[in-house]
Design a protein around this motif. Structure first.
Motif, PDB file in Angstrom:
ATOM      1  N   ALA A 138       0.826  -1.201   0.000  1.00  0.00           N
ATOM      2  CA  ALA A 138       0.000   0.000   0.000  1.00  0.00           C
ATOM      3  C   ALA A 138       0.864   1.257   0.000  1.00  0.00           C
ATOM      4  O   ALA A 138       0.554   2.229  -0.690  1.00  0.00           O
TER       5      ALA A 138
ATOM      6  N   ILE B  69      -9.204   5.206   4.179  1.00  0.00           N
ATOM      7  CA  ILE B  69      -8.826   3.805   4.316  1.00  0.00           C
ATOM      8  C   ILE B  69      -9.958   3.070   5.018  1.00  0.00           C
ATOM      9  O   ILE B  69     -10.500   3.550   6.004  1.00  0.00           O
TER      10      ILE B  69
ATOM     11  N   SER C  19     -11.788  -1.141   5.634  1.00  0.00           N
ATOM     12  CA  SER C  19     -11.760  -2.586   5.425  1.00  0.00           C
ATOM     13  C   SER C  19     -13.201  -3.074   5.401  1.00  0.00           C
ATOM     14  O   SER C  19     -14.104  -2.400   5.894  1.00  0.00           O
TER      15      SER C  19
END
Length: 71
Positions: free
Chosen positions: A29, A42, A44
């Motif tokens: 990244a 960012i 998830s």
């Protein structure tokens, strides 16, 4: 981004980039995003939690998709 250089017109806003990683890899990244000066978000997620219950039986599993790609 290539789209900004090749396809964007004066009337278009800059495109958004999306980096999807199978596993958390800080080095990967870092290199992918090192030269960016744009704001960055960012997150998830777990794909299986995004699929509505009524569609789960009709969609291929991750394993089935990976098997198809590896053929």
């Amino acid at each position: 981004m290539a789209v900004n250089h090749q396809m964007k017109t004066e009337a278009d806003n800059p495109t958004l980039g999306l980096l999807i990683c199978k596993d958390m890899d800080k080095v990967e990244a870092q290199y992918a995003l090192e030269s960016t000066s744009q704001p960055l978000g960012i997150s998830s997620y777990e794909l299986s939690k995004l699929i509505p219950e009524e569609f789960r039986g009709s969609m291929p599993t991750i394993e089935e998709i990976e098997a198809e790609l590896n053929e």
